[in-house]
Design a protein around this motif. Sequence first.
Motif, PDB file in Angstrom:
ATOM      1  N   SER A 148       9.387 -15.977  -3.509  1.00 28.57           N
ATOM      2  CA  SER A 148       8.489 -15.844  -4.644  1.00 28.57           C
ATOM      3  C   SER A 148       9.283 -15.536  -5.901  1.00 28.57           C
ATOM      4  N   TYR A 153       5.626  -9.532  -6.168  1.00 25.67           N
ATOM      5  CA  TYR A 153       5.773  -9.870  -4.751  1.00 25.67           C
ATOM      6  C   TYR A 153       7.192 -10.386  -4.522  1.00 25.67           C
ATOM      7  N   ARG A 208       2.372  -6.755   1.084  1.00 26.97           N
ATOM      8  CA  ARG A 208       3.617  -7.335   0.578  1.00 26.97           C
ATOM      9  C   ARG A 208       3.506  -8.824   0.284  1.00 26.97           C
ATOM     10  N   LEU A 209       2.350  -9.428   0.589  1.00 27.23           N
ATOM     11  CA  LEU A 209       2.143 -10.841   0.333  1.00 27.23           C
ATOM     12  C   LEU A 209       0.811 -11.030  -0.388  1.00 27.23           C
ATOM     13  N   PRO A 210       0.662 -12.111  -1.165  1.00 20.04           N
ATOM     14  CA  PRO A 210      -0.642 -12.411  -1.775  1.00 20.04           C
ATOM     15  C   PRO A 210      -1.658 -12.783  -0.690  1.00 20.04           C
TER      16      PRO A 210
END
Length: 220
Positions: A148, A153, A208-210
Amino acid sequence: MPLLLLVSCAQPTVHLNHRYLDEKQTSELVSALQQQGLRVELNQHPFPARVSENTLIYSPMMRNPEATASRLQQALDDTGWHLRDNRLLVESNQWFTRDNVGLFLVPAGVQVHGGRTAMDVAHSYSAEDCDFDYRLNLQPDGRMVFESDNPAYPSFQANWRLTGYPYLQLYQEQTYLNFYYQIERSDSRDAIGKAAITRLLPLSTPVRLPACSLVHGVRY
């Protein structure tokens, strides 16, 4: 996924896809092919959408195709493999030019493109309908790379596994991670043609992720 464009060379080169082979099978095949005077390059690229059995892909411009085919067939006979299909030049997004051939082998009991094995899910996925672009690379050895450019992120590496189809887990002990996706498979058609689509649908809101779905497609 970019085209796999392989540059020709004087000595025939066999690009052996060992995605579904174990170490012993791979080692035996490499040795047998080399004994027949063939160069060997290994890869674990996802199989083309229309390749689901033992298949050879080659160029009609190949020099001395009969001699190359004879040597390759001898190596396969020596290791107990039998070709089911021969195809010319190109299949899906994989091209083999001049003196390069692609060899795809499937052990007994393996269903390629069945979507239910880890090897069928190991792809690079892109964000779909998300506020920014990012990628999730699920590697065949169980490693995971999140990429990313968004500082909220940051990129990181962890692990992944199938816990029971259609559920996929991302996990890590240090810098804790425990997150699940549901796998969804479908077919799509556009002006160019048909594609097999795999989506990863988040089952909760990760830290920790979208919380976006991810998509990977292979054209037929």
